[in-house]
Design a protein around this motif. Structure first.
Motif, PDB file in Angstrom:
ATOM      1  N   UNK A  64      32.924  45.340  40.061  1.00 56.16           N
ATOM      2  CA  UNK A  64      34.163  45.839  40.651  1.00 56.16           C
ATOM      3  C   UNK A  64      34.605  44.950  41.807  1.00 56.16           C
ATOM      4  N   UNK A  65      33.666  44.562  42.639  1.00 58.11           N
ATOM      5  CA  UNK A  65      34.016  43.710  43.780  1.00 58.11           C
ATOM      6  C   UNK A  65      34.532  42.345  43.306  1.00 58.11           C
ATOM      7  N   UNK A  66      33.947  41.811  42.250  1.00 59.40           N
ATOM      8  CA  UNK A  66      34.419  40.543  41.696  1.00 59.40           C
ATOM      9  C   UNK A  66      35.830  40.693  41.144  1.00 59.40           C
ATOM     10  N   UNK A  67      36.073  41.805  40.461  1.00 57.04           N
ATOM     11  CA  UNK A  67      37.397  42.038  39.883  1.00 57.04           C
ATOM     12  C   UNK A  67      38.461  42.124  40.977  1.00 57.04           C
ATOM     13  N   UNK A  68      38.159  42.845  42.043  1.00 58.03           N
ATOM     14  CA  UNK A  68      39.127  43.014  43.124  1.00 58.03           C
ATOM     15  C   UNK A  68      39.446  41.685  43.783  1.00 58.03           C
ATOM     16  N   UNK A  98      42.709  41.711  40.361  1.00 56.76           N
ATOM     17  CA  UNK A  98      42.775  42.592  41.517  1.00 56.76           C
ATOM     18  C   UNK A  98      44.019  42.344  42.355  1.00 56.76           C
ATOM     19  N   UNK A  99      44.398  41.092  42.488  1.00 61.26           N
ATOM     20  CA  UNK A  99      45.593  40.757  43.274  1.00 61.26           C
ATOM     21  C   UNK A  99      46.852  41.336  42.630  1.00 61.26           C
ATOM     22  N   UNK A 125      42.414  49.563  37.992  1.00 62.45           N
ATOM     23  CA  UNK A 125      41.129  49.107  38.520  1.00 62.45           C
ATOM     24  C   UNK A 125      41.109  48.949  40.037  1.00 62.45           C
ATOM     25  N   UNK A 126      42.262  49.069  40.680  1.00 65.12           N
ATOM     26  CA  UNK A 126      42.271  48.904  42.132  1.00 65.12           C
ATOM     27  C   UNK A 126      41.846  50.212  42.777  1.00 65.12           C
ATOM     28  N   UNK A 127      40.761  50.230  43.543  1.00 60.14           N
ATOM     29  CA  UNK A 127      40.214  51.493  44.079  1.00 60.14           C
ATOM     30  C   UNK A 127      41.205  52.209  44.991  1.00 60.14           C
TER      31      UNK A 127
END
Length: 615
Positions: A202-206, A211-212, A347-349
């Protein structure tokens, strides 16, 4: 000794060896706020997730116990505890995965109990809080009602489980139980992806391009006014205003068929039809034409996470514009488009989005949206739908050679002010309305249900009818005064200059600012949940006459409202300086922590250190 016995001995030996093994990992964005809320109110059951059923036809409690232990061995989330690491109050929450953590499973003879006592025992066990520091985050209670018959409660904390995961658990337990009864190896795939792998992904995706794009979409979509909803005031009984309530209700076959037909004709889904009606309901009750409603999405962006147990769910905000009074079918088209876009950027928390948008925080209300709509259609284990809602229309289902009979458990959480869940159970629909009792009375909640069904029927009968006309059909009394969200509930305490000075002084120390007025809101001044905990620590030692609880600080967010609350039962005069005791060690530590928190806000790159564990 059989192969089964040998295998079981080997499992026990491996568990004993793995008991000391543990690895630390960061928590996900979905977990962090749950842990914060748990730390502030550890006795709350608002975030307990449960499955209940009455098993008949030869239930074996010992085999079920062994199946639960095997389940825990398969999923790292069920062997996880949580702690706070860091010195000087640095809030670095971590999750620790244990090589083995014994599940909390107990069995009780309930053969002489009546149904009311059984219901009460299940309800009390469900509401029992979890200790997330020591674990385990799973609790199983087996109440033996007769030979071969038992009522089973499976409870978990939401920090390690969502509705999708509940389906995975129930489905796997069926296979594990059957294998135990038949004394054979289980036929389940090995190698479940651990939840902490998702956190890293998740952190990689963001941080990446995907994520952008999601961040840009949500910042644009949620630009402008994000003021909280203002509900009509209802006659609330103060003695019944704690926690939440829930009402299960049927959706008639006629309405269910109508939803499917309209969805098919408009190229939409039943979910979009039901959601659009709920948005009209919220708009009608709040008098707003810009309606913000949350809806949970699975959050499993990788197919390999499909069988993983954990909290993946991420709420997305669906914004409806009702200002131009278009026909319902046009509003449905807008909803469908908004849902598609939201899913593309799901996917953006949400918690990260809230921290970036920084909407005005009011009392103990959820930021951005205060009402949520959920459409539950279990795909992993379809039978879970009827067992979950357990309404009168739910029918028994087969489970591992047994019969699983729905057992109703009111999961009366108060996470949000209003939640509507519609569950698809085969070819029928059932509704579950959850509400906060401090906002809605039980009659008002029933009126909401009646209005929702009436709105749904009217929209299906004439999709060309304008949304303005439909919204006006709700039973909300337009002559009532909207609930003021800014100051929280009124307190009957006496307001004194001493209490005002106490609160003001503590806020000045925690927030690091002067010039705080009596009507200032803690959150408008830059306060947050972590700083509020420091306020609690610094005031708690001085409130013996009026015991202070963390939720009180959210309910009374202004200097005046909190001072009045603290004034209940306290002296009305300034204390004698000679009798004022020195600040306790806890208060001194809290003051230091508050200073550290302010410094961290200015310097986010301070090196990490290790310290106490807490949640």
């Amino acid at each position: 000794m059989t192969d089964y016995d040998t295998r079981k001995r080997l499992e026990e030996a491996l568990r004993a060896r793995a008991g000391q093994a543990r690895t630390d990992h960061p928590v996900s964005y979905a977990q962090r706020p749950l842990l914060m809320l748990h730390r502030m109110n550890p006795d709350s059951a608002s975030y307990n997730v449960a499955f209940t059923a009455r098993f008949t036809g030869g239930f074996e409690a010992a085999a079920f116990h062994r199946a639960v232990r095997s389940l825990v061995g398969r999923h790292a989330a069920l062997r996880t505890t949580f702690g706070r690491v860091g010195a000087d109050g640095r809030d670095d929450v971590r999750q620790t995965v244990h090589g083995w953590l014994e599940p909390d499973v107990t069995e009780q003879d309930a053969g002489q109990w009546d149904e009311e006592r059984t219901q009460e025992a299940v309800r009390d066990a469900y509401r029992e809080p979890f200790d997330l520091v020591t674990g385990p985050p799973i609790r199983v209670r087996v109440y033996r009602r007769a030979p071969g018959e038992a009522v089973v409660l499976l409870a978990l904390h939401h920090v390690v489980c969502d509705f999708w995961s509940l389906g995975v658990i129930v489905a796997e337990l069926e296979q594990l139980y059957l294998a135990e009864v038949e004394r054979r190896p289980v036929r389940l795939p090995a190698g479940n992806v651990p939840y902490h792998d998702f956190v890293a992904r998740q952190r990689e995706l963001i941080a990446g391009e995907r994520g952008a794009r999601a961040r840009s979409y949500w910042h644009t979509r949620l630009a402008g006014d994000l003021e909280p909803a203002r509900w009509p005031r209802f006659a609330i009984d103060p003695a019944d205003a704690d926690a939440g309530g829930s009402i299960v209700f049927p959706v008639s076959a006629e309405l269910t068929d109508g939803v499917s037909t309209l969805a098919r004709e408009q190229g939409a889904t039943p979910y979009a039809v039901l959601l659009t009606v709920f948005q009209l309901l919220v708009g009608g009750y709040t008098g707003r034409q810009d309606v913000l409603v949350g809806t949970p999405v699975a959050g499993r962006f990788d197919p390999s996470l499909g069988e993983c147990v954990g909290n993946f769910v991420n709420p997305v905000v669906l914004r409806a514009d009702l200002s131009d009074a278009v026909p319902f079918r046009e509003q449905l088209t807008r909803t469908r488009r908004a849902v598609v876009e939201a899913l593309e950027h799901q996917d953006y928390p949400f918690e990260l989005l809230v921290s970036e948008l920084a909407p005005r925080r009011v009392s103990d209300r959820n930021p951005i949206f205060q009402a949520m709509f959920s459409y539950q259609k279990p795909s992993r284990y379809p039978a879970l739908a009827g067992l979950y809602v357990a309404d009168p229309g739910a029918t028994p289902v087969g489970w591992a050679g047994l019969t699983a009979v729905p057992f109703r458990l009111d999961q009366q959480d108060d996470q949000l002010e209003l939640v509507l869940e519609v569950v698809q159970d085969g070819d029928r629909l059932a509704g579950l309305l959850k509400y906060r009792r401090s906002v809605f009375s039980a009659p008002a909640a029933q009126q909401l249900i009646d209005d929702y069904l009436a709105l749904l029927g009217a929209a299906l009968a004439d999709p060309g009818r304008s949304v303005a006309e439909l919204s006006s059909m709700t039973g909300a009394d337009r002559n009532t005064i909207p609930a003021g969200p800014d100051t929280g509930p009124a307190s009957t305490g006496e307001l004194t200059g001493h209490q005002v000075r106490r609160v003001t002084t503590v806020w000045q120390k925690v927030l690091g600012r002067e010039g705080i007025g009596p009507d200032d809101n803690f959150f408008d001044l830059g306060g947050n949940s972590m700083l509020l905990m420091q306020v609690f620590e610094m005031l708690a030692d001085e409130t013996a006459d009026t015991p202070l609880k963390v939720p009180d600080l959210f309910r009374y967010p202004t200097v005046t409202s909190l001072a009045r609350h603290l004034g209940r039962g306290a002296t009305t005069e300034d204390p004698d300086p000679s009798r004022v005791r020195a600040p306790s060690r806890r208060a001194r530590l809290a003051e230091g922590t508050a200073r550290s928190a302010r410094l961290r806000a200015r310097d986010r790159h301070r090196p990490a250190t290790e310290g106490d564990r807490d949640v």
